[in-house]
Scaffold this active site. Structure first.
Site, PDB file in Angstrom:
ATOM      1  N   ASN A 173      50.106  73.086  98.184  1.00 51.86           N
ATOM      2  CA  ASN A 173      50.590  72.808  98.251  1.00 51.86           C
ATOM      3  C   ASN A 173      52.004  73.059  97.365  1.00 51.86           C
ATOM      4  OD1 ASN A 173      52.458  70.413  99.563  1.00 51.86           O
ATOM      5  ND2 ASN A 173      50.556  68.792  98.254  1.00 51.86           N
ATOM      6  N   TRP A 174      53.524  73.200  98.412  1.00 47.88           N
ATOM      7  CA  TRP A 174      54.200  74.094  96.477  1.00 47.88           C
ATOM      8  C   TRP A 174      55.041  72.303  96.495  1.00 47.88           C
ATOM      9  CZ3 TRP A 174      56.571  79.205  98.976  1.00 47.88           C
ATOM     10  CH2 TRP A 174      55.728  79.911  98.464  1.00 47.88           C
ATOM     11  N   LYS A 175      54.965  71.868  97.382  1.00 48.79           N
ATOM     12  CA  LYS A 175      55.409  69.695  96.831  1.00 48.79           C
ATOM     13  C   LYS A 175      57.033  70.217  97.089  1.00 48.79           C
ATOM     14  CE  LYS A 175      51.184  68.188  94.844  1.00 48.79           C
ATOM     15  NZ  LYS A 175      51.112  67.213  93.735  1.00 48.79           N
ATOM     16  N   HIS A 212      49.695  62.582 102.658  1.00 50.00           N
ATOM     17  CA  HIS A 212      48.788  63.137 101.515  1.00 50.00           C
ATOM     18  C   HIS A 212      49.512  61.291 100.490  1.00 50.00           C
ATOM     19  CE1 HIS A 212      49.803  65.124  97.233  1.00 50.00           C
ATOM     20  NE2 HIS A 212      49.241  66.254  97.458  1.00 50.00           N
ATOM     21  N   GLU A 271      51.341  61.683  97.921  1.00 45.82           N
ATOM     22  CA  GLU A 271      52.330  61.009  97.223  1.00 45.82           C
ATOM     23  C   GLU A 271      53.098  60.316  98.592  1.00 45.82           C
ATOM     24  OE1 GLU A 271      53.406  65.303  95.597  1.00 45.82           O
ATOM     25  OE2 GLU A 271      51.929  64.120  94.356  1.00 45.82           O
ATOM     26  N   GLU A 284      41.003  64.599  98.382  1.00 48.36           N
ATOM     27  CA  GLU A 284      41.762  64.185  97.416  1.00 48.36           C
ATOM     28  C   GLU A 284      41.622  63.188  96.208  1.00 48.36           C
ATOM     29  OE1 GLU A 284      44.831  67.449  97.443  1.00 48.36           O
ATOM     30  OE2 GLU A 284      45.993  65.639  98.428  1.00 48.36           O
ATOM     31  N   GLY A 292      47.728  66.441  89.693  1.00 47.05           N
ATOM     32  CA  GLY A 292      48.962  66.619  88.806  1.00 47.05           C
ATOM     33  C   GLY A 292      48.613  65.825  87.544  1.00 47.05           C
ATOM     34  N   SER A 309      43.756  69.079  91.341  1.00 46.44           N
ATOM     35  CA  SER A 309      43.731  69.641  89.802  1.00 46.44           C
ATOM     36  C   SER A 309      42.428  71.005  89.938  1.00 46.44           C
ATOM     37  CB  SER A 309      43.566  69.210  88.592  1.00 46.44           C
ATOM     38  OG  SER A 309      44.212  68.053  88.106  1.00 46.44           O
ATOM     39  N   GLY A 321      48.003  72.611  94.450  1.00 44.79           N
ATOM     40  CA  GLY A 321      49.448  71.326  94.068  1.00 44.79           C
ATOM     41  C   GLY A 321      50.109  72.873  92.883  1.00 44.79           C
ATOM     42  N   GLY A 322      50.004  72.014  91.787  1.00 43.10           N
ATOM     43  CA  GLY A 322      50.632  72.829  90.713  1.00 43.10           C
ATOM     44  C   GLY A 322      49.714  73.961  90.319  1.00 43.10           C
TER      45      GLY A 322
HETATM   46  C1  PEP Z   1      48.266  68.110  95.582  1.00 44.87           C
HETATM   47  O1  PEP Z   1      49.243  68.349  95.721  1.00 44.87           O
HETATM   48  O2  PEP Z   1      47.430  67.377  96.499  1.00 44.87           O
HETATM   49  C2  PEP Z   1      47.224  68.529  94.523  1.00 44.87           C
HETATM   50  C3  PEP Z   1      45.900  68.630  94.940  1.00 44.87           C
HETATM   51  O3  PEP Z   1      48.054  68.510  93.701  1.00 44.87           O
HETATM   52  P1  PEP Z   1      47.499  69.315  91.951  1.00 44.87           P
HETATM   53  O4  PEP Z   1      45.981  70.787  92.194  1.00 44.87           O
HETATM   54  O5  PEP Z   1      48.302  69.742  91.461  1.00 44.87           O
HETATM   55  O6  PEP Z   1      46.168  68.313  91.210  1.00 44.87           O
END
Ligand code: PEP
Length: 253
Positions: free
Chosen positions: A9-11, A96, A98, A168, A174, A214, A235-236
């Site tokens: 997920n590039w956000k 999600h 966010e 999640e 993050g 993470s 994500g990251g």
């Molecule tokens: C996400 O955006 O779904 C996520 C899990 O981010 P991260 O891996 O950065 O925690």
């Protein structure tokens, strides 16, 4: 039976040149896995059309971060399932954290988004997870049950078969904090049991539940070695090919 899905997920990150370069690197490094894993990237909307030709015919699927449930009309900034499919998407995130927290997506809106995705054959990845205060107060299962019931309850078995879930924990997104593999497994087993109660053993056994929060190459093997963790929503660490593919390599080892 449930193939691991490695999803990035590039956000709200990357512009076109960066995105093309990352996609090219992922595609070349993915080859060594053959059919062992499924791969998905979920870029921002503006990158979908230009990336589609690069992934077309490859094993790297394209997904979107959100959708609108209506097919068309006066919904400024909305993107419909037809537009997503036109841009080469076969997956879409729904719920999600966010979106829930920053954009105030309600349970009712998420239920409509999920149904629109299923009806139009874009596979939804329905995200659920508790905040830190919920976990600390012992409310994790109640929160997950609420998020499950308000959006998934009432679907037919053939509809849920076209969905994935992602657990999640919001406190792990993050933040660098990851749920321990045991904690993630226990929670994902709880989610699978919700699927059993609502949709039966066979459907529950065939539905993939990803873990997100993470995930990185260093923790991916242990997390994805758990029986109820069927892949990662990243994500990251999905923003460089080395860490994204590093997670795939660890999961596949
Ligand atoms: C996400 O955006 O779904 C996520 C899990 O981010 P991260 O891996 O950065 O925690």
């Amino acid at each position: 039976m449930r193939k691991l899905l490695i999803a990035g997920n590039w956000k709200m990150n990357l512009v076109l040149a960066e995105a093309k370069s990352l996609t090219g690197d992922i595609l070349s490094q993915m080859e060594r896995f053959g059919d062992a894993l499924d791969f998905l990237i979920i870029p921002p909307y503006t990158l979908l059309h230009p990336l589609a030709p690069a992934v077309w015919g490859t094993k790297l699927a394209l997904g979107a971060q959100d959708l609108h449930w209506e097919p068309s009309g006066a919904f400024t900034s909305g993107i419909s399932t037809a537009m997503l499919k036109d841009a080469g998407c076969s997956f879409v995130l729904v719920g999600h954290s966010e979106r829930r927290d920053h954009f105030k997506d309600t349970d009712a809106a998420l239920a409509m988004k999920l149904r629109a995705a299923i009806a139009n054959r874009v596979t939804p990845i329905y995200c659920i997870g508790e905040h830190l205060e919920d976990r600390e107060a012992g409310r994790t299962e109640a929160v997950l049950t609420h998020q499950f019931n308000t959006v998934l309850k009432g679907l037919a078995a053939d509809q849920i078969q076209n969905c994935l879930l992602a657990y999640e924990p919001v406190w792990a997104i993050g933040t660098g904090k990851t749920a321990t593999p045991e904690m993630a497994q226990e929670t994902q087993c709880f989610i699978r049991n919700l699927l059993v109660s609502e949709f039966g053993e066979d459907t529950a056994a065939s539905t993939r539940i990803l873990y997100g929060g993470s995930v990185k190459p260093e923790n991916a093997k242990e997390l994805m070695g758990q029986p109820d963790i069927d892949g990662a929503l990243i994500g990251g660490a999905s923003l460089t090919a080395d860490s994204f593919i590093g997670i795939a390599a660890a999961a596949n080892s």
